[in-house]
Motif scaffolding. Sequence first.
Motif, PDB file in Angstrom:
ATOM      1  N   ALA A  65      33.829 -13.245   5.228  1.00  0.00           N
ATOM      2  CA  ALA A  65      32.999 -12.577   6.236  1.00  0.00           C
ATOM      3  C   ALA A  65      32.053 -11.600   5.554  1.00  0.00           C
ATOM      4  CB  ALA A  65      33.875 -11.837   7.245  1.00  0.00           C
ATOM      5  N   THR A  66      30.981 -11.256   6.243  1.00  0.00           N
ATOM      6  CA  THR A  66      30.035 -10.282   5.702  1.00  0.00           C
ATOM      7  C   THR A  66      30.604  -8.874   5.860  1.00  0.00           C
ATOM      8  OG1 THR A  66      28.896 -10.426   7.826  1.00  0.00           O
ATOM      9  CG2 THR A  66      27.948 -11.654   6.004  1.00  0.00           C
ATOM     10  N   SER A  67      30.576  -8.124   4.775  1.00  0.00           N
ATOM     11  CA  SER A  67      31.250  -6.820   4.750  1.00  0.00           C
ATOM     12  C   SER A  67      30.479  -5.724   5.455  1.00  0.00           C
ATOM     13  CB  SER A  67      31.512  -6.410   3.293  1.00  0.00           C
ATOM     14  OG  SER A  67      32.373  -7.309   2.648  1.00  0.00           O
ATOM     15  N   ILE A  68      29.139  -5.710   5.309  1.00  0.00           N
ATOM     16  CA  ILE A  68      28.375  -4.578   5.826  1.00  0.00           C
ATOM     17  C   ILE A  68      28.435  -4.473   7.352  1.00  0.00           C
ATOM     18  CG2 ILE A  68      26.058  -3.583   6.031  1.00  0.00           C
ATOM     19  CD1 ILE A  68      25.558  -4.465   3.155  1.00  0.00           C
ATOM     20  N   PRO A  69      28.246  -5.573   8.116  1.00  0.00           N
ATOM     21  CA  PRO A  69      28.382  -5.429   9.577  1.00  0.00           C
ATOM     22  C   PRO A  69      29.765  -4.931   9.993  1.00  0.00           C
ATOM     23  CG  PRO A  69      27.311  -7.502   9.044  1.00  0.00           C
ATOM     24  CD  PRO A  69      27.816  -6.937   7.751  1.00  0.00           C
ATOM     25  N   LEU A  70      30.795  -5.383   9.311  1.00  0.00           N
ATOM     26  CA  LEU A  70      32.143  -4.914   9.619  1.00  0.00           C
ATOM     27  C   LEU A  70      32.284  -3.429   9.303  1.00  0.00           C
ATOM     28  CD1 LEU A  70      34.212  -7.935   8.284  1.00  0.00           C
ATOM     29  CD2 LEU A  70      34.014  -7.232  10.675  1.00  0.00           C
ATOM     30  N   ALA A  71      31.684  -2.996   8.177  1.00  0.00           N
ATOM     31  CA  ALA A  71      31.741  -1.583   7.814  1.00  0.00           C
ATOM     32  C   ALA A  71      30.998  -0.718   8.821  1.00  0.00           C
ATOM     33  CB  ALA A  71      31.163  -1.385   6.417  1.00  0.00           C
ATOM     34  N   VAL A  72      29.876  -1.223   9.338  1.00  0.00           N
ATOM     35  CA  VAL A  72      29.141  -0.502  10.386  1.00  0.00           C
ATOM     36  C   VAL A  72      30.003  -0.399  11.644  1.00  0.00           C
ATOM     37  CG1 VAL A  72      27.153  -0.609  11.942  1.00  0.00           C
ATOM     38  CG2 VAL A  72      26.864  -1.116   9.497  1.00  0.00           C
ATOM     39  N   ASP A  73      30.615  -1.504  12.042  1.00  0.00           N
ATOM     40  CA  ASP A  73      31.488  -1.502  13.219  1.00  0.00           C
ATOM     41  C   ASP A  73      32.659  -0.537  13.042  1.00  0.00           C
ATOM     42  OD1 ASP A  73      29.867  -3.408  14.361  1.00  0.00           O
ATOM     43  OD2 ASP A  73      31.231  -5.090  13.990  1.00  0.00           O
ATOM     44  N   ALA A  74      33.131  -0.409  11.795  1.00  0.00           N
ATOM     45  CA  ALA A  74      34.290   0.437  11.507  1.00  0.00           C
ATOM     46  C   ALA A  74      33.924   1.894  11.277  1.00  0.00           C
ATOM     47  CB  ALA A  74      35.033  -0.110  10.282  1.00  0.00           C
ATOM     48  N   GLY A  75      32.648   2.225  11.437  1.00  0.00           N
ATOM     49  CA  GLY A  75      32.240   3.622  11.370  1.00  0.00           C
ATOM     50  C   GLY A  75      32.113   4.212   9.980  1.00  0.00           C
ATOM     51  N   LEU A  76      31.966   3.365   8.965  1.00  0.00           N
ATOM     52  CA  LEU A  76      31.859   3.888   7.608  1.00  0.00           C
ATOM     53  C   LEU A  76      30.440   4.334   7.255  1.00  0.00           C
ATOM     54  CD1 LEU A  76      34.139   1.530   5.483  1.00  0.00           C
ATOM     55  CD2 LEU A  76      34.698   3.667   6.654  1.00  0.00           C
ATOM     56  N   GLY A  77      29.435   3.865   8.001  1.00  0.00           N
ATOM     57  CA  GLY A  77      28.061   4.235   7.691  1.00  0.00           C
ATOM     58  C   GLY A  77      27.087   3.397   8.485  1.00  0.00           C
ATOM     59  N   GLU A  78      25.831   3.409   8.036  1.00  0.00           N
ATOM     60  CA  GLU A  78      24.768   2.673   8.721  1.00  0.00           C
ATOM     61  C   GLU A  78      24.055   1.728   7.760  1.00  0.00           C
ATOM     62  OE1 GLU A  78      22.176   4.484  11.829  1.00  0.00           O
ATOM     63  OE2 GLU A  78      22.917   6.356  10.944  1.00  0.00           O
ATOM     64  N   LEU A  79      23.447   0.700   8.328  1.00  0.00           N
ATOM     65  CA  LEU A  79      22.626  -0.231   7.554  1.00  0.00           C
ATOM     66  C   LEU A  79      21.307   0.437   7.194  1.00  0.00           C
ATOM     67  CD1 LEU A  79      22.228  -3.162   6.476  1.00  0.00           C
ATOM     68  CD2 LEU A  79      21.170  -3.677   8.688  1.00  0.00           C
ATOM     69  N   SER A  80      20.809   0.182   5.973  1.00  0.00           N
ATOM     70  CA  SER A  80      19.582   0.805   5.496  1.00  0.00           C
ATOM     71  C   SER A  80      18.483  -0.229   5.283  1.00  0.00           C
ATOM     72  CB  SER A  80      19.850   1.524   4.174  1.00  0.00           C
ATOM     73  OG  SER A  80      20.179   0.581   3.161  1.00  0.00           O
ATOM     74  N   ARG A  81      17.281   0.248   4.982  1.00  0.00           N
ATOM     75  CA  ARG A  81      16.160  -0.630   4.694  1.00  0.00           C
ATOM     76  C   ARG A  81      16.474  -1.561   3.532  1.00  0.00           C
ATOM     77  NH1 ARG A  81      10.373  -0.707   5.262  1.00  0.00           N
ATOM     78  NH2 ARG A  81      10.417   1.247   6.449  1.00  0.00           N
ATOM     79  N   MET A  82      17.196  -1.078   2.527  1.00  0.00           N
ATOM     80  CA  MET A  82      17.463  -1.897   1.346  1.00  0.00           C
ATOM     81  C   MET A  82      18.635  -2.857   1.538  1.00  0.00           C
ATOM     82  SD  MET A  82      18.902   0.937  -1.313  1.00  0.00           S
ATOM     83  CE  MET A  82      19.914   2.298  -0.785  1.00  0.00           C
ATOM     84  N   GLY A  83      19.132  -2.942   2.779  1.00  0.00           N
ATOM     85  CA  GLY A  83      20.161  -3.921   3.083  1.00  0.00           C
ATOM     86  C   GLY A  83      21.567  -3.491   2.722  1.00  0.00           C
ATOM     87  N   LEU A  84      21.716  -2.267   2.209  1.00  0.00           N
ATOM     88  CA  LEU A  84      23.028  -1.757   1.837  1.00  0.00           C
ATOM     89  C   LEU A  84      23.554  -0.794   2.896  1.00  0.00           C
ATOM     90  CD1 LEU A  84      22.467  -0.969  -1.952  1.00  0.00           C
ATOM     91  CD2 LEU A  84      23.387  -3.056  -0.923  1.00  0.00           C
ATOM     92  N   LEU A  85      24.860  -0.607   2.892  1.00  0.00           N
ATOM     93  CA  LEU A  85      25.483   0.389   3.759  1.00  0.00           C
ATOM     94  C   LEU A  85      25.231   1.775   3.165  1.00  0.00           C
ATOM     95  CD1 LEU A  85      27.583   0.648   6.231  1.00  0.00           C
ATOM     96  CD2 LEU A  85      29.236   1.118   4.396  1.00  0.00           C
ATOM     97  N   ILE A  86      24.837   2.723   4.013  1.00  0.00           N
ATOM     98  CA  ILE A  86      24.718   4.119   3.602  1.00  0.00           C
ATOM     99  C   ILE A  86      25.875   4.886   4.235  1.00  0.00           C
ATOM    100  CG2 ILE A  86      23.320   6.212   3.624  1.00  0.00           C
ATOM    101  CD1 ILE A  86      21.951   4.090   2.041  1.00  0.00           C
ATOM    102  N   THR A  87      26.703   5.504   3.408  1.00  0.00           N
ATOM    103  CA  THR A  87      27.834   6.284   3.899  1.00  0.00           C
ATOM    104  C   THR A  87      27.498   7.771   3.834  1.00  0.00           C
ATOM    105  OG1 THR A  87      28.883   6.530   1.711  1.00  0.00           O
ATOM    106  CG2 THR A  87      29.393   4.527   2.975  1.00  0.00           C
ATOM    107  N   PRO A  88      28.081   8.593   4.713  1.00  0.00           N
ATOM    108  CA  PRO A  88      27.834  10.035   4.629  1.00  0.00           C
ATOM    109  C   PRO A  88      28.323  10.638   3.321  1.00  0.00           C
ATOM    110  CG  PRO A  88      28.855   9.450   6.735  1.00  0.00           C
ATOM    111  CD  PRO A  88      28.931   8.236   5.854  1.00  0.00           C
ATOM    112  N   GLU A  89      29.417  10.103   2.791  1.00  0.00           N
ATOM    113  CA  GLU A  89      30.042  10.705   1.616  1.00  0.00           C
ATOM    114  C   GLU A  89      29.367  10.313   0.306  1.00  0.00           C
ATOM    115  OE1 GLU A  89      32.994  10.160   4.903  1.00  0.00           O
ATOM    116  OE2 GLU A  89      31.533   8.885   3.918  1.00  0.00           O
TER     117      GLU A  89
END
Length: 214
Positions: free
Chosen positions: A105-129
């Motif tokens: 499965a694709t990790s970034i959409p799952l990470a967004v759903d799980a509240g770890l961060g947001e999708l960015s322009r560069m296609g990567l997850l951005i986390t607060p930490e």
Amino acid sequence: MLKRAARLFGASLVGICVLDRRWLYSHSYHTLTKEHRPVVIGNEFNYAIVLAHEMDYTVIKSAPSFIADAAVSAVYSRMSVTGALLAQYIRGLGYKAIPMSNDTATSIPLAVDAGLGELSRMGLLITPEYGPRVRLHKLFTDMPLVPDEPVDIGVWDFCVKCDTCARYCPSQAIMRTPPTAKTNNICNREGLLRWPIDAEKCFTYLAKSGTDCA
């Protein structure tokens, strides 16, 4: 309890979401037999546990370099151990668990759903930490869990205004235009508003440079 265990086993961040089956890959590809096989995840697997691992800041900022590649590889090695330990922990409690890295499965959409961060322009997850300086993996389980909520930390609004990553991308694979639901190639998922990455440009750069841009 599960998040504490995941951190003990090595995860930097942990989030939980209901498994949205849109994010499952349709098929796997066996590199030796060159066969495509359907990805089948039983209906009892209702939850995804998404784990993020921080990459060393001092090392990763040397990218593109083989030293930075080593930082990435070290995290992937730790991910495998963490996923296996957490899966076994869940099984010890009497539930099923399927650990995985970039497969299934694709990790970034799952990470967004799980509240770890947001999708960015560069296609990567951005986390607060850690910003985008993480690698992701996940587990599917039938263990009843309380899901986290997606977060709004301002990444989308920031990326709409900022195109610094696109200007500095060595392969020019990142869009400088507004977000769109259109796709560049087969590597892009259809029907989602975002900045789709031009995978051919990205992979061509990787192949020519012998390293990655991290």
